[in-house]
Design a protein around this motif. Structure first.
Motif, PDB file in Angstrom:
ATOM      1  N   UNK A   3      22.294  -2.461  12.072  1.00 56.33           N
ATOM      2  CA  UNK A   3      21.968  -1.054  12.236  1.00 56.33           C
ATOM      3  C   UNK A   3      21.602  -0.767  13.682  1.00 56.33           C
ATOM      4  N   UNK A   4      22.096   0.312  14.217  1.00 49.70           N
ATOM      5  CA  UNK A   4      21.757   0.743  15.567  1.00 49.70           C
ATOM      6  C   UNK A   4      20.414   1.455  15.527  1.00 49.70           C
ATOM      7  N   UNK A   5      19.363   0.754  15.951  1.00 49.72           N
ATOM      8  CA  UNK A   5      18.010   1.330  15.839  1.00 49.72           C
ATOM      9  C   UNK A   5      17.831   2.556  16.710  1.00 49.72           C
ATOM     10  N   UNK A   6      18.617   2.688  17.793  1.00 54.51           N
ATOM     11  CA  UNK A   6      18.456   3.844  18.670  1.00 54.51           C
ATOM     12  C   UNK A   6      18.837   5.140  17.973  1.00 54.51           C
ATOM     13  N   UNK A   7      19.609   5.058  16.883  1.00 52.56           N
ATOM     14  CA  UNK A   7      20.029   6.249  16.156  1.00 52.56           C
ATOM     15  C   UNK A   7      19.014   6.658  15.093  1.00 52.56           C
ATOM     16  N   UNK A   8      18.014   5.814  14.838  1.00 47.96           N
ATOM     17  CA  UNK A   8      17.000   6.095  13.825  1.00 47.96           C
ATOM     18  C   UNK A   8      15.812   6.779  14.481  1.00 47.96           C
ATOM     19  N   UNK A   9      15.319   7.847  13.869  1.00 48.61           N
ATOM     20  CA  UNK A   9      14.156   8.541  14.393  1.00 48.61           C
ATOM     21  C   UNK A   9      12.893   7.958  13.762  1.00 48.61           C
ATOM     22  N   UNK A  10      12.040   7.387  14.584  1.00 47.30           N
ATOM     23  CA  UNK A  10      10.808   6.761  14.119  1.00 47.30           C
ATOM     24  C   UNK A  10       9.629   7.719  14.312  1.00 47.30           C
ATOM     25  N   UNK A  32       3.251  12.153   4.241  1.00 43.94           N
ATOM     26  CA  UNK A  32       4.132  13.252   4.603  1.00 43.94           C
ATOM     27  C   UNK A  32       5.173  12.788   5.622  1.00 43.94           C
ATOM     28  N   UNK A  33       4.737  11.987   6.605  1.00 50.93           N
ATOM     29  CA  UNK A  33       5.679  11.465   7.596  1.00 50.93           C
ATOM     30  C   UNK A  33       6.733  10.576   6.938  1.00 50.93           C
ATOM     31  N   UNK A  34       6.313   9.790   5.938  1.00 49.70           N
ATOM     32  CA  UNK A  34       7.260   8.916   5.250  1.00 49.70           C
ATOM     33  C   UNK A  34       8.332   9.722   4.517  1.00 49.70           C
ATOM     34  N   UNK A  35       7.995  10.924   4.107  1.00 49.57           N
ATOM     35  CA  UNK A  35       8.977  11.784   3.450  1.00 49.57           C
ATOM     36  C   UNK A  35       9.887  12.491   4.455  1.00 49.57           C
ATOM     37  N   UNK A  36       9.406  12.611   5.707  1.00 47.00           N
ATOM     38  CA  UNK A  36      10.158  13.367   6.703  1.00 47.00           C
ATOM     39  C   UNK A  36      10.992  12.473   7.630  1.00 47.00           C
ATOM     40  N   UNK A  37      10.552  11.230   7.855  1.00 46.91           N
ATOM     41  CA  UNK A  37      11.207  10.357   8.830  1.00 46.91           C
ATOM     42  C   UNK A  37      11.797   9.128   8.141  1.00 46.91           C
ATOM     43  N   UNK A  38      12.931   8.631   8.650  1.00 43.03           N
ATOM     44  CA  UNK A  38      13.515   7.415   8.073  1.00 43.03           C
ATOM     45  C   UNK A  38      12.611   6.192   8.214  1.00 43.03           C
TER      46      UNK A  38
END
Length: 293
Positions: A3-10, A32-38
């Motif tokens: 997986x290209x980690x740079x494409x994932x929003x943390x 709430x963040x866990x529901x909004x972010x991958x």
């Protein structure tokens, strides 16, 4: 396929998490963040002084508490450094180890009391205001762990404020004095450190510390006076440092920076000013100047 980690929003959340248990507000916010972010990363900020009234829980205890509460998150740690810039570098390194060198991230910082108040980060972040009090609900399975953390808080905070005794030494040779510089600092300081229980007296402690950090042979230390030191590690603490200051004559050897000293340098005593010293040692210089070089 990697997986290209740079494409994932943390979502990266930084806090001290110095609590008997995670409060209702923090739980709701992180969930709430866990529901909004991958991906969500929790970063535990550790103070330079362990087991103090403001920072009673060690970092491993806090990490276990967060792992139990938020098993789907990545958790990492970093330690506050001597400057805002160095602290920011330590934080950035911790984040990079958790998610990779180059990633998209949204940074949130819990604005806790007695915490780190400013970062020099190369990207924006948001303060998250915490309520002064949030009700806690303790389940039966968690009671032993909560009781342990409560015991740590009670034990540490029941202690009387302490003064830690240290020694500092002006190592002189004729009209010169040997000063040291620590990493991440541009200015110099007198050589010294904490007194050990094995030391027979403050004079012996001064010689021991000076010889350990410089590799030199010194004559017996001559007492000058005492001063409270505004050490950066204790600025958030009720505990403080008071140093005993000595002068010792150079007897032999080649100055070699050791222990936590990065550089040693001889200075002309007559040309020294307060501005040659780190801020916390200027009070010692004034004491030496007042008593006479």
């Amino acid at each position: 396929m990697t997986q290209n980690t740079s494409s994932v929003l943390y979502a990266v959340v930084v806090g001290t998490f110095q609590q008997i248990e995670i409060g209702a507000f923090e739980k709701a916010f992180i969930n709430q963040l866990q529901n909004q972010y991958p991906e969500v990363v929790l970063v535990i900020a550790s103070a330079p002084i362990p087991s103090s009234k403001n920072h009673p829980l060690d970092v491993e205890t806090r990490k276990l508490m967060l792992e139990k509460e938020f098993p789907k998150t990545k958790i990492t740690t970093f330690k506050k450094q001597i400057s805002a810039q160095a602290t920011s570098q330590a934080l950035e390194s911790a984040i990079a180890q958790a998610v990779g060198e180059s990633v998209n991230r949204q940074l949130f910082v819990f604005k806790e009391s007695n915490n780190f108040t400013q970062y020099e980060l190369p990207y924006p972040f948001e303060w998250v205001e915490l309520p002064e009090y949030a009700p806690h609900i303790i389940g039966d399975a968690d009671r032993s762990q909560v009781a342990y953390r409560a015991g740590v808080f009670q034990t540490v905070r029941a202690q009387y404020p302490k003064v830690f005794p240290t020694v500092d030494v002006a190592i002189v040779s004729g009209d010169k004095v040997l000063l040291g510089r620590k990493p991440q600092q541009a200015l110099f300081r007198f050589i010294g450190g904490f007194i050990d229980p094995e030391d027979d007296c403050f004079e012996d402690a001064a010689i021991r510390e000076a010889e350990e950090e410089t590799g030199l042979k010194l004559t017996k230390a001559r007492y000058i006076g005492t001063a409270k030191i505004d050490d950066w590690r204790y600025r958030e603490e009720v505990d403080k440092i008071i140093t005993s200051f000595f002068v010792a004559e150079y007897e032999g050897g080649t100055p070699t920076a050791q222990d936590d000293i990065e550089e040693l340098r001889w200075f002309d005593i007559a040309s020294l000013t307060e501005q040659d010293f780190v801020e916390e040692h200027r009070v010692i210089f004034r004491l030496w100047e007042k008593k006479g070089f």
